[in-house]
Design an enzyme around this catalytic site. Structure first.
Site, PDB file in Angstrom:
ATOM      1  N   ALA A  12      48.114  49.539  28.977  1.00  6.70           N
ATOM      2  CA  ALA A  12      47.580  49.265  30.304  1.00  6.70           C
ATOM      3  C   ALA A  12      48.666  49.051  31.351  1.00  6.70           C
ATOM      4  O   ALA A  12      48.430  49.257  32.544  1.00  6.70           O
ATOM      5  CB  ALA A  12      46.671  48.041  30.242  1.00  6.70           C
ATOM      6  N   SER A  14      52.257  50.038  30.673  1.00  5.85           N
ATOM      7  CA  SER A  14      53.359  50.998  30.539  1.00  5.85           C
ATOM      8  C   SER A  14      53.064  51.984  29.422  1.00  5.85           C
ATOM      9  O   SER A  14      52.196  51.751  28.569  1.00  5.85           O
ATOM     10  CB  SER A  14      54.687  50.276  30.261  1.00  5.85           C
ATOM     11  OG  SER A  14      54.680  49.676  28.984  1.00  5.85           O
ATOM     12  N   GLY A  15      53.809  53.085  29.434  1.00  2.93           N
ATOM     13  CA  GLY A  15      53.713  54.070  28.360  1.00  2.93           C
ATOM     14  C   GLY A  15      55.104  54.421  27.900  1.00  2.93           C
ATOM     15  O   GLY A  15      56.087  54.223  28.619  1.00  2.93           O
ATOM     16  N   ALA A  80      41.308  51.533  24.875  1.00  3.73           N
ATOM     17  CA  ALA A  80      39.978  52.042  24.526  1.00  3.73           C
ATOM     18  C   ALA A  80      39.046  52.059  25.736  1.00  3.73           C
ATOM     19  O   ALA A  80      39.456  51.766  26.855  1.00  3.73           O
ATOM     20  CB  ALA A  80      39.382  51.181  23.415  1.00  3.73           C
ATOM     21  N   HIS A 237      42.806  54.931  19.504  1.00  3.62           N
ATOM     22  CA  HIS A 237      42.681  53.563  20.023  1.00  3.62           C
ATOM     23  C   HIS A 237      43.943  52.825  19.596  1.00  3.62           C
ATOM     24  O   HIS A 237      44.231  52.712  18.403  1.00  3.62           O
ATOM     25  CB  HIS A 237      41.434  52.896  19.433  1.00  3.62           C
ATOM     26  CG  HIS A 237      41.172  51.522  19.957  1.00  3.62           C
ATOM     27  ND1 HIS A 237      40.045  50.808  19.617  1.00  3.62           N
ATOM     28  CD2 HIS A 237      41.873  50.722  20.786  1.00  3.62           C
ATOM     29  CE1 HIS A 237      40.073  49.627  20.216  1.00  3.62           C
ATOM     30  NE2 HIS A 237      41.187  49.557  20.930  1.00  3.62           N
ATOM     31  N   ASP A 238      44.706  52.311  20.563  1.00  4.56           N
ATOM     32  CA  ASP A 238      46.021  51.748  20.241  1.00  4.56           C
ATOM     33  C   ASP A 238      45.959  50.646  19.197  1.00  4.56           C
ATOM     34  O   ASP A 238      46.853  50.530  18.348  1.00  4.56           O
ATOM     35  CB  ASP A 238      46.751  51.268  21.501  1.00  4.56           C
ATOM     36  CG  ASP A 238      45.920  50.362  22.402  1.00  4.56           C
ATOM     37  OD1 ASP A 238      44.837  49.918  21.985  1.00  4.56           O
ATOM     38  OD2 ASP A 238      46.376  50.111  23.548  1.00  4.56           O
ATOM     39  N   THR A 239      44.884  49.861  19.202  1.00  2.00           N
ATOM     40  CA  THR A 239      44.762  48.823  18.173  1.00  2.00           C
ATOM     41  C   THR A 239      44.558  49.449  16.797  1.00  2.00           C
ATOM     42  O   THR A 239      45.066  48.953  15.789  1.00  2.00           O
ATOM     43  CB  THR A 239      43.610  47.865  18.480  1.00  2.00           C
ATOM     44  OG1 THR A 239      43.749  47.372  19.813  1.00  2.00           O
ATOM     45  CG2 THR A 239      43.599  46.692  17.513  1.00  2.00           C
ATOM     46  N   GLY A 403      54.002  43.701  20.260  1.00  2.00           N
ATOM     47  CA  GLY A 403      54.981  43.003  21.090  1.00  2.00           C
ATOM     48  C   GLY A 403      55.004  41.508  20.895  1.00  2.00           C
ATOM     49  O   GLY A 403      56.057  40.864  21.002  1.00  2.00           O
TER      50      GLY A 403
END
Length: 465
Positions: A12, A14-15, A80, A237-239, A403
């Protein structure tokens, strides 16, 4: 010559592009490109600039070419629930509205005119969050019904970027489950539910599992980037990707994917759609190999990120932790209270909660940060109790990935409030999980247990008791 795998991991705020290769049986990871992200206020609506994000994806690919480290495979993961609607000419209908926008206010009641909250949970196993795609689509139905009528396809954000790279449309499973429109028994869309709600069922493409090959770059992308690459669906989904990087094969492990959100839970082979699970506000998000991530969303480091921006001093997170650790303030706030979701001032929200609950009001940087960190750890402790009550199991260790694994003070507090051992790391869990699926598809690992063993041996892990 090294074989490279590329994770494009877009969060949300940074990439980044993370390249991986194998060396002496261990996974090596290298960040090669990073770019900012955030929602833009477009005429009062919070939106994602997907055109800019796609340009950044291509910029990172060009960096690979410049470095002479060309990936054979790549995968994209993001947050998501957010999506695009495409018409028959593949143009986006309306704005790409972000999940923190207020358009979903009261849309839950509109959904419940058709199906009750308990019946919806029993069908999907997904916890109620007002930003879930189901409520976003209801908002579109109320304000722009023509968009739903004109939509030829709906793609979640990473699926859309895959389409721009390859010309192929896929709907990946882990992100699809966050819509609250997937049947956990069939692992496919609940078309009956979609029709009941009056959504356009034709725009929902069949669900594809992580590890599915999307395709190769289009000729136009190859000419612009300077090479070809095979695009694979990770857990988009990053999680879902982060949980893949939990360095244990213990089926009874509790994990915290710690970042902007703290996602705390366990892996299960079947969804728990019971009322006890619903009342505790747990969700059953899809995972790799038809696993379920039985977890609770906790506000997470969003709170400390937000107060950091408001401090008069430009402090690092390490400095903030140091100051917090020296305070003895005992005030605790409910991290999951709606007042912390998108306040104009996070500091004022924390102070107001303390004042309204007759607790000491934090004033200094150290006190405010201490309240946030202690509140997060307290919430983790309460969540452990709920997981153990629902499952009937007990757990020895909490695995913190992402992180937040770097937040030593928070990890110490987590051990204190949960009474469990804490394993912290790897920090780049989402990128590692993304790459793990690519490597599994490419037969680098025989199975997920072998991959997780490799992850534990490849990256630094710290322990707290």
């Amino acid at each position: 010559m090294d074989k490279y795998y590329l994770a494009v991991d877009i969060g949300a705020s940074s990439g980044r592009h993370m390249l991986a290769s194998m060396e002496d049986g261990k996974m090596k990871l290298e960040e090669i490109y990073r770019f900012p992200n955030g929602m833009d206020n477009v005429n009062g609506t919070l939106c994602w600039d997907v055109n800019r994000l796609f340009t950044e994806i291509k910029n990172g690919l060009k960096k690979c070419k410049e470095l002479g480290k060309i990936p054979s495979f790549m995968g994209i993961d993001t947050w998501a629930v957010d999506y695009v609607l495409l018409d028959k000419e593949d143009k986006i209908l309306g704005d790409t509205v972000g999940y923190r926008d207020s358009r979903t206010n009261e849309m839950d009641e509109k959904v419940y005119e058709t199906i009750s909250l308990s019946a919806l949970y029993a069908r999907t196993g997904i916890q109620k969050q007002i930003f879930n795609t189901i409520y976003q689509l209801m908002a579109v139905k109320q304000s722009h019904p023509e968009y739903l009528e004109q939509a030829d396809s709906m793609l979640m954000i990473p699926d859309y970027f895959d389409f721009l790279l390859t010309g192929v449309k896929k709907m990946e499973y882990t992100n699809a489950t966050s819509t609250q429109l997937v049947d956990p028994k069939t692992n496919d869309w609940d078309y009956e539910l979609i029709d009941m709600l009056g959504f356009n069922s034709k725009m929902f493409r069949p669900v594809s599992m992580p590890g599915t090959v999307v395709g190769n770059f289009t000729k136009a992308i190859q000419e612009e980037i300077g090479f070809d690459c095979t695009v694979v669906l990770p857990a988009t989904h990053d999680t879902g990707s982060a949980v893949l990087a939990v360095p244990t094969n213990d089926d009874n492990a509790i994990y915290i994917s710690s970042g902007t959100w703290s996602l705390m839970g366990i892996e299960r082979k079947e969804a728990d759609c019971s009322m006890a699970s619903m009342q505790a506000n747990f969700t059953n998000e899809g995972g790799y190999d038809h696993r379920f991530r039985f977890l609770k969303n906790i506000m997470g480091l969003w709170m400390i990120q937000s107060v950091k921006k408001e401090f008069g001093e430009d402090l690092s997170f390490a400095e903030i932790c140091e100051r917090a650790s020296k305070e003895s303030i005992a005030s605790i706030v409910d991290c999951n209270d709606d007042c912390f979701f998108a306040p104009e001032s996070m500091i004022k929200a924390v102070q107001s909660f303390c004042a309204n609950t007759n607790q000491q009001v934090p004033e200094t940087v150290g006190e405010i940060s201490a309240v946030v960190y202690n509140s997060l750890a307290y919430c983790y402790g309460e969540t452990v109790k709920e997981i153990e009550a629902i499952t009937g199991n007990t757990y020895d260790t909490i695995y913190v990935v992402g992180g937040g694994a770097n937040a030593g003070y928070l990890n110490e507090l987590t051990a204190k409030y949960t009474g469990k051992k804490v394993s912290a790391g790897p920090t780049e869990a989402t990128a590692i999980g993304n790459i793990t699926v690519q490597m599994l598809q490419d037969k680098v690992f025989a199975d997920l247990p072998e991959a997780r063993t490799c992850i534990g041996e490849s990256f630094d892990i710290k322990y707290y008791e």
